[in-house]
Design an enzyme around this catalytic site. Structure first.
Site, short mmCIF file in Angstrom:
data_model
loop_
_atom_site.label_atom_id
_atom_site.label_comp_id
_atom_site.label_asym_id
_atom_site.label_seq_id
_atom_site.Cartn_x
_atom_site.Cartn_y
_atom_site.Cartn_z
N LYS A 289 0.99 -1.28 0.36
CA LYS A 289 -0.10 0.35 0.12
C LYS A 289 0.99 1.30 0.08
O LYS A 289 1.92 1.54 0.01
CB LYS A 289 -1.18 0.07 1.35
N ASP B 136 -2.37 -1.36 10.08
CA ASP B 136 -2.93 -1.35 9.13
C ASP B 136 -3.48 -2.65 8.37
O ASP B 136 -3.31 -2.67 7.46
CB ASP B 136 -1.31 -1.26 8.21
N SER C 82 0.43 -6.95 5.63
CA SER C 82 -0.33 -7.15 4.51
C SER C 82 0.02 -8.69 4.22
O SER C 82 -1.40 -9.46 3.87
CB SER C 82 0.22 -6.67 2.91
O1 C5P Z 1 -0.53 -1.59 14.65
P1 C5P Z 1 1.35 -1.21 14.42
O2 C5P Z 1 1.64 -2.21 15.34
O3 C5P Z 1 1.69 -1.18 12.75
O4 C5P Z 1 1.60 0.67 15.02
C1 C5P Z 1 3.25 -0.05 15.64
C2 C5P Z 1 3.71 1.59 15.92
O5 C5P Z 1 3.02 2.61 15.17
C3 C5P Z 1 2.36 1.43 16.88
O6 C5P Z 1 3.91 0.58 18.35
C4 C5P Z 1 2.87 3.14 17.98
O7 C5P Z 1 3.93 3.85 18.12
C5 C5P Z 1 2.45 3.66 16.60
N1 C5P Z 1 1.26 4.07 15.75
C6 C5P Z 1 0.94 5.13 16.50
N2 C5P Z 1 -0.59 5.43 15.87
C7 C5P Z 1 -1.16 4.43 14.78
C8 C5P Z 1 -0.87 3.24 14.67
C9 C5P Z 1 1.20 2.80 14.55
O8 C5P Z 1 0.83 5.68 17.35
N3 C5P Z 1 -2.52 5.03 14.38
#
Ligand code: C5P
Length: 310
Positions: free
Chosen positions: A14, A158, A126
């Protein structure tokens, strides 16, 4: 040749055409507003049932590790090594789905990567979404779309986007899991460049100050549907870009070079480190890729919006 009972799934990358942070949430994440579009750069995953209850992940870079090593130079070892155990999101997806289905079935997950890791292109997310679908298929489980979405959201912000098989793009809000699918023209030509360095999502978010601007997402959706690149370039934005450039100053130079060769709206995708810009048409995109490669950016390619295969 594929093994008996094995399932093959495709996991597209993406790009974030727009990303704004609206503030920090009590759970430590950021409330965001983003526009993501799935593009035709894929990881391919083979899910093979095992005779024992183990889950094993094997990753291989396509066309070969040697080619990628050549392209990435000194940083290759760090960029190409992906976890094979429980810290791999694809492993977690298989485990989550089989637990949901109350199954002990083991799986071999053979992942053939073409999406650079740590690039902000959603490769790991993904892969995880594709494994959720593939394992449900391998277990003959009928999982309701809302349940799929909840399982995906448990894996990462995501991941739910990659379950969207209706339109190529979506506006995502909340942590990134509240989705409004939107159409996108397949004849938009993105030129994507991955500089040989990854960025940690958490680190980029930590360095970013949120100061929300006003989004014109209605206009952006219209331009995306029509394939109006000039209109898109005028609205596209990524709040994380400044923080990413602070951590990796060469990004600013890369973006300047992309603009110099006539790409519009050049910006970071997600938390980086990949950058992309809009070409006027296919030939312009192909010429831009050749020019970027000649300047030493070895991982550069053209990508178009696609609908994710159900
Ligand atoms: O959800 P995911 O594990 O992909 O997120 C990785 C990091 O990105 C999180 O630990 C956080 O620090 C940051 N993040 C955030 N706000 C979001 C998505 C991700 O702060 N909406």
């Amino acid at each position: 040749m594929s093994e008996p009972g094995s399932i093959r799934v495709f996991a597209p990358a993406k790009l974030n055409l727009f990303l704004e942070l609206l503030g920090k949430r009590p759970d430590g994440y950021h409330e965001l507003e983003t526009v993501m579009v799935a593009v035709n750069r894929y990881d391919r995953i083979q899910i093979i049932p095992r005779d024992d209850p183990q889950i094993r992940v094997m990753t291989r870079w396509h066309p070969s590790n040697a080619v990628w090593r050549q392209h990435l130079g000194q940083s290759a070892s760090k960029l190409l090594e992906l976890p094979s155990g429980p810290s791999n999101l694809a492993y977690q997806a298989a485990q989550l789905m089989r637990r949901h289905c109350q199954s002990q079935q083991g799986f071999e997950l053979k992942i053939e990567k073409t999406i650079p890791a740590g690039a902000g292109m959603g490769g790991a997310s993904s892969d995880a979404a594709a494994v959720l679908r593939g394992v449900a298929g391998a277990l003959n489980a009928k999982v309701a779309p809302e349940t799929m979405h909840d399982l995906a959201a448990q894996l990462g912000s995501d991941v739910p986007f990659f379950l969207n098989t209706r339109y190529p793009a979506a506006i995502a809000r909340g942590r990134g899991e509240r989705l409004q699918p939107i159409p996108a023209s397949a004849s938009i030509f993105f030129v994507v460049v991955f500089p040989p360095r990854s960025l940690s999502t958490a680190e980029v978010y930590r360095k970013c100050l949120d100061c929300p601007g006003s989004a014109r997402l209605g206009m952006l959706s219209t331009f995306l549907k029509k394939g109006d690149t000039r209109g898109l370039a005028g609205i596209m934005f990524n709040r994380l870009q400044q923080a990413a450039c602070g951590l990796f100053p060469e990004l600013a130079g890369l973006l300047r070079q992309m603009e110099q060769i006539g790409l519009a709206g050049c910006q970071l995708t997600g938390s980086g480190s990949a950058c992309f810009g809009l070409a006027q048409h296919r030939w312009h995109a192909q010429r831009a890729v050749a020019q970027l490669k000649a300047r030493g950016f070895r991982v550069a390619f053209v990508a178009n919006p696609i609908v994710i295969a159900a």
